[in-house]
Design a protein around this motif. Sequence first.
Motif, PDB file in Angstrom:
ATOM      1  N   CYS A  64      -1.280 -39.002 -64.397  1.00 17.02           N
ATOM      2  CA  CYS A  64      -2.694 -38.920 -64.769  1.00 17.02           C
ATOM      3  C   CYS A  64      -3.386 -40.286 -64.860  1.00 17.02           C
ATOM      4  O   CYS A  64      -4.580 -40.353 -65.153  1.00 17.02           O
ATOM      5  CB  CYS A  64      -2.838 -38.205 -66.103  1.00 17.02           C
ATOM      6  SG  CYS A  64      -2.019 -39.061 -67.472  1.00 17.02           S
ATOM      7  N   ARG A  65      -2.650 -41.351 -64.601  1.00 17.66           N
ATOM      8  CA  ARG A  65      -3.225 -42.698 -64.700  1.00 17.66           C
ATOM      9  C   ARG A  65      -4.496 -42.795 -63.875  1.00 17.66           C
ATOM     10  O   ARG A  65      -4.533 -42.448 -62.711  1.00 17.66           O
ATOM     11  CB  ARG A  65      -2.215 -43.733 -64.228  1.00 17.66           C
ATOM     12  CG  ARG A  65      -2.688 -45.168 -64.354  1.00 17.66           C
ATOM     13  CD  ARG A  65      -1.580 -46.136 -63.982  1.00 17.66           C
ATOM     14  NE  ARG A  65      -0.873 -45.777 -62.773  1.00 17.66           N
ATOM     15  CZ  ARG A  65      -1.106 -46.314 -61.568  1.00 17.66           C
ATOM     16  NH1 ARG A  65      -2.028 -47.237 -61.437  1.00 17.66           N
ATOM     17  NH2 ARG A  65      -0.418 -45.930 -60.533  1.00 17.66           N
ATOM     18  N   GLY A  66      -5.562 -43.226 -64.519  1.00 13.23           N
ATOM     19  CA  GLY A  66      -6.840 -43.413 -63.847  1.00 13.23           C
ATOM     20  C   GLY A  66      -7.707 -42.169 -63.775  1.00 13.23           C
ATOM     21  O   GLY A  66      -8.843 -42.233 -63.303  1.00 13.23           O
ATOM     22  N   GLU A  67      -7.196 -41.037 -64.233  1.00 14.56           N
ATOM     23  CA  GLU A  67      -7.981 -39.803 -64.196  1.00 14.56           C
ATOM     24  C   GLU A  67      -8.885 -39.708 -65.428  1.00 14.56           C
ATOM     25  O   GLU A  67      -8.705 -40.423 -66.401  1.00 14.56           O
ATOM     26  CB  GLU A  67      -7.049 -38.587 -64.136  1.00 14.56           C
ATOM     27  CG  GLU A  67      -6.225 -38.524 -62.876  1.00 14.56           C
ATOM     28  CD  GLU A  67      -7.065 -38.413 -61.613  1.00 14.56           C
ATOM     29  OE1 GLU A  67      -8.147 -37.798 -61.645  1.00 14.56           O
ATOM     30  OE2 GLU A  67      -6.632 -38.949 -60.580  1.00 14.56           O
ATOM     31  N   ASP A  68      -9.818 -38.804 -65.359  1.00  9.90           N
ATOM     32  CA  ASP A  68     -10.749 -38.568 -66.458  1.00  9.90           C
ATOM     33  C   ASP A  68      -9.977 -38.032 -67.668  1.00  9.90           C
ATOM     34  O   ASP A  68      -9.391 -36.958 -67.598  1.00  9.90           O
ATOM     35  CB  ASP A  68     -11.802 -37.556 -66.016  1.00  9.90           C
ATOM     36  CG  ASP A  68     -12.810 -37.220 -67.098  1.00  9.90           C
ATOM     37  OD1 ASP A  68     -12.755 -37.809 -68.199  1.00  9.90           O
ATOM     38  OD2 ASP A  68     -13.668 -36.357 -66.837  1.00  9.90           O
ATOM     39  N   PRO A  69      -9.939 -38.764 -68.765  1.00 12.19           N
ATOM     40  CA  PRO A  69      -9.144 -38.326 -69.919  1.00 12.19           C
ATOM     41  C   PRO A  69      -9.652 -37.044 -70.576  1.00 12.19           C
ATOM     42  O   PRO A  69      -8.898 -36.387 -71.284  1.00 12.19           O
ATOM     43  CB  PRO A  69      -9.223 -39.510 -70.884  1.00 12.19           C
ATOM     44  CG  PRO A  69     -10.369 -40.328 -70.439  1.00 12.19           C
ATOM     45  CD  PRO A  69     -10.570 -40.058 -68.983  1.00 12.19           C
ATOM     46  N   THR A  70     -10.900 -36.658 -70.330  1.00 12.46           N
ATOM     47  CA  THR A  70     -11.411 -35.440 -70.961  1.00 12.46           C
ATOM     48  C   THR A  70     -10.659 -34.198 -70.489  1.00 12.46           C
ATOM     49  O   THR A  70     -10.677 -33.179 -71.168  1.00 12.46           O
ATOM     50  CB  THR A  70     -12.927 -35.264 -70.717  1.00 12.46           C
ATOM     51  OG1 THR A  70     -13.166 -35.140 -69.304  1.00 12.46           O
ATOM     52  CG2 THR A  70     -13.714 -36.420 -71.285  1.00 12.46           C
ATOM     53  N   ALA A 128      -1.326 -29.167 -64.578  1.00 12.35           N
ATOM     54  CA  ALA A 128      -1.014 -29.504 -63.189  1.00 12.35           C
ATOM     55  C   ALA A 128      -0.582 -30.969 -63.056  1.00 12.35           C
ATOM     56  O   ALA A 128       0.323 -31.281 -62.281  1.00 12.35           O
ATOM     57  CB  ALA A 128      -2.212 -29.219 -62.293  1.00 12.35           C
ATOM     58  N   TYR A 129      -1.215 -31.851 -63.818  1.00  9.11           N
ATOM     59  CA  TYR A 129      -0.793 -33.259 -63.805  1.00  9.11           C
ATOM     60  C   TYR A 129       0.579 -33.413 -64.440  1.00  9.11           C
ATOM     61  O   TYR A 129       1.462 -34.081 -63.911  1.00  9.11           O
ATOM     62  CB  TYR A 129      -1.792 -34.141 -64.553  1.00  9.11           C
ATOM     63  CG  TYR A 129      -3.011 -34.488 -63.762  1.00  9.11           C
ATOM     64  CD1 TYR A 129      -2.967 -35.469 -62.775  1.00  9.11           C
ATOM     65  CD2 TYR A 129      -4.203 -33.831 -63.990  1.00  9.11           C
ATOM     66  CE1 TYR A 129      -4.089 -35.785 -62.036  1.00  9.11           C
ATOM     67  CE2 TYR A 129      -5.336 -34.142 -63.251  1.00  9.11           C
ATOM     68  CZ  TYR A 129      -5.270 -35.125 -62.284  1.00  9.11           C
ATOM     69  OH  TYR A 129      -6.379 -35.422 -61.553  1.00  9.11           O
TER      70      TYR A 129
END
Length: 98
Positions: A24-30, A45-46
């Motif tokens: 999930c690095r760099g993805e939208d944390p929300t 899914a991540y």
Amino acid sequence: MPASLDIIAEIAVRLPRWHLAAECRGEDPTIFFPEPGQSTTEARAYCVRCPVITERLEEAIDDGLDYGYRGGMAPRERQRLVRQRGRQPEPSESVFAV
């Protein structure tokens, strides 16, 4: 070293070890903090394909984090796991229970 590189270096030192390998690095944390009733499908899914899912789960448990989808589990799932491991008594087993 330019000031911006100093800031990046300082942040990198503070990040947990698992962070750089996280799917999930760099993805939208929300995605990992859905509102009550919202789906956790995207977060799951991540996590299912993440190489550091175990490290993240253990960190969430060790830190007592009771919010957000972390380490492949929602807060209630983590709480259940903690109780199963015997790391925390059930509310009815509390020394304060009457």
